[in-house]
Design an enzyme around this catalytic site. Structure first.
Site: not given
Length: 604
Positions: A328, A318-319, A322, A135
């Site tokens: 992370h 995953h994003e 965020h 990432c």
């Protein structure tokens, strides 16, 4: 003459963008007709200098300011008239990275968190770890309060003041080229969106319960169809919604300023973003807290069903983490690991991911209509008949299967009652009762004044009983003496009674004599006395649930439950009252992650 008119029209188009039917900043055009450009390859870490750049870029040397409005010092200069000849300064000696304590310390921290031998030297294993696909979000970011650089608001305010000063000094405003006009427009739009995001948040999380997302029109990928891309993103948002008390809805009609999360694909310098992508093989995507998500279209993204390429679903999940506020997580199995780990399409959010997001947003809470253990018989691999059970929770028109061994709901739940339980009411079930003895095996659903018998072998409600009487039937006919509608019910195998709850009373129904047991109804407060004073639901119970996992009866009301004192509890503490109720607890503390999802995501 016509040529002069054409020339005037062209000039007007350049000076005044409103007169031209120009392409929108964000549009919904399918770019599948375009030929993909050559894919650029990311530069790999191969020596001390590139390793030093890697550690600095991802915040290992010192925390990085991760701000979408930050300027990029490496951005190519657009106005070459501002170029000046440099001044020749004496050459200064630059310390080698290997001798820098800061470099060595950063290298050791990187090695430790990546489970490498902590040597402080740039060995092959460390280089390989640095070159893993990952990432683009830094691993260590500077907290907002630590930054001393002007905010986007301050920057825009300064730009406005400068513009006002120029206007006052020069009454005739200078001509602005159309490209610069578009840049200023995009900048002001981004500033407005950032301010709205700040208003939505407390500084840590979204405070809205419904977040809207959209794929921006310029940002579709050439590698998957638009429908495939939207499906993957809907699934990624659903995965987070299944474990946290937020809903996500795709919105393609509201003004862009009202969209909470915007997603798009791009290459290199992309989508007006201040952070350029590096090409294929390294950074797959990047995102900003309470902001946007960008995917590097130089990467080979694939649908969840594909065994090749890079799973767009995994990168998107995953994003999104965020954007919701997660950093992370250096833990095997976590979706928030900085590096991309190839994995099959069956991946799910790890326990660490679920607990991390719930630390920010809290756990899912809410009342239930009913809960029960569904008991069934099947043959094992040796041909032996075994009895098993599954746990189910019903709320409104949805249901969840709860996996007690993992202490979580089944991945992919909730599902629609109409799809999983055929022939019963599709919402707002009052109670479920399974009469299970050596001679009887019958399951009943109750709603309002009626009840349905369910055929577990054929997975549907019976149309009629053995005497030819059709279902549904009136509760007063099948269970004489029981008023309707009821609040809750459960079957006690020891006494072979069905206990029905209505308002502040409980009724015991004798299934062998087909009548209400003597001395009933009774007050719930008397039949289930409180262990602790003034800690009792008193009436209007939502659910009476006997759990075979805990070998205990639980009474639910609202977001709380009371555990009934069991025989085992009384053996351990004889002073406990028979059928006593232990003090209330939150349902979410005993049964985890029973979360709603937005109706638009229910069919995924």
């Amino acid at each position: 003459m016509p040529s002069i008119k054409l020339l005037v029209w062209c000039c007007l188009c350049v000076i005044s963008p409103r007169l031209c039917h120009s392409e929108k900043l964000f549009h919904s055009r399918d770019r599948s007709d375009l030929q993909p450009s050559a894919i650029e390859q990311a530069e790999l870490v191969k020596d001390m200098l590139s390793a030093q750049q890697f550690l600095a870029k991802y915040g290992w040397t010192q925390p990085v300011i991760w701000d979408p409005s930050s300027t990029n010092e490496n951005e190519p200069l657009k106005d070459f008239s501002l170029m000046q000849e440099g001044v020749c300064n004496p050459r200064q000696e630059v310390a080698e990275p290997t001798k820098s304590p800061q470099f060595i310390d950063a290298l050791k921290k990187f090695q430790k968190l990546n489970n490498l031998p902590v040597t402080g030297t740039l060995d092959d294993a460390t280089i390989n770890a640095m070159n893993k696909p990952r990432c683009g979000v830094p691993d260590n970011q500077m907290a907002k309060k630590e930054t001393e650089k002007p905010t986007a608001a301050q920057s825009l305010e300064n730009k406005t003041k400068d513009s006002e000063n120029v206007t006052q000094q020069n009454p005739d405003p200078p001509k602005i080229r159309r490209k610069r006009f578009l840049d200023m427009l995009m900048y002001s739009n981004k500033y407005r969106e950032e301010q709205e995001a700040l208003q939505k948040s407390t500084g840590k999380v979204f405070t809205k319960k419904l977040l809207k997302w959209r794929m921006i029109g310029e940002g579709y990928s050439n590698q998957l169809s638009i429908n495939e891309q939207r499906y993957v993103f809907r699934l990624a948002f659903r995965m987070w919604s299944e474990v946290m008390p937020l809903d996500f809805e795709e919105d393609n009609t509201s003004p862009l300023s009202q969209i909470d999360i915007k997603l798009g694909f791009g290459r290199g310098r992309h989508l007006g973003c201040s952070r350029a992508f590096d090409g294929s093989g390294q950074e797959f995507a990047h995102a900003w807290f309470l902001g946007d998500i960008h995917f590097d279209d130089d990467e080979h993204f694939t649908a969840p069903s594909s065994e090749h390429g890079i799973s767009l679903l995994k990168v998107a999940a995953h994003e999104i983490g965020h954007v919701l506020g997660l950093s992370h997580i250096h833990r095997v199995g976590s979706i928030m690991q900085p590096n991309y780990i190839p994995q099959d399409s069956g991946f799910e959010l790890d326990l660490s991911d679920r607990r991390a997001i719930q630390n920010l947003y809290g756990s899912c809470e809410g009342p239930f209509d009913t809960a029960f253990d569904w008991i069934y018989k099947e043959k094992n691999q040796y041909g032996e008949l075994v009895v098993r059970y599954n746990t189910y929770f019903f709320r409104n028109s949805w249901y969840w299967m709860y996996e007690n061994r993992s202490n979580r709901t089944r991945y992919g739940d909730p599902l629609a009652i109409a799809n999983g339980w055929h022939g019963i009411p599709v919402q707002n079930i009052d109670a479920f009762v399974h009469v299970w003895t050596w001679t009887r095996d019958a399951s009943y659903f109750f709603k309002g004044t009626q009840y349905w018998r369910y055929d577990s072998e054929n997975d549907k409600a019976y149309a009629e009983d053995a005497q030819g009487k059709s279902y549904p039937r009136l509760i007063s006919e099948g269970f004489p003496g029981i008023p309707s509608p009821i609040n809750a019910a459960y079957f006690d195998r020891r006494r072979q009674y069905i206990y029905f709850f209505r308002d502040s009373q409980v009724f015991a129904f004798d299934i062998n004599r087909n009548r209400v047991a003597p001395d009933f109804p009774k007050r719930i407060l008397d039949f289930f006395p409180a262990v602790a004073a003034n800690n009792h639901p008193k009436g209007n119970i939502d659910v009476a649930y006997y759990s075979y996992t805990y070998s205990s009866l639980f009474l639910f009301k609202g977001k709380e439950f009371w555990k009934v004192v069991s025989d085992k509890d009384r053996r351990q503490n004889p002073s406990l009252p028979y059928n006593g109720l232990f003090p209330r607890r939150a349902i979410s503390q005993q049964w985890f992650d029973i979360c709603n999802v937005h109706p638009s995501l229910l069919k995924i």
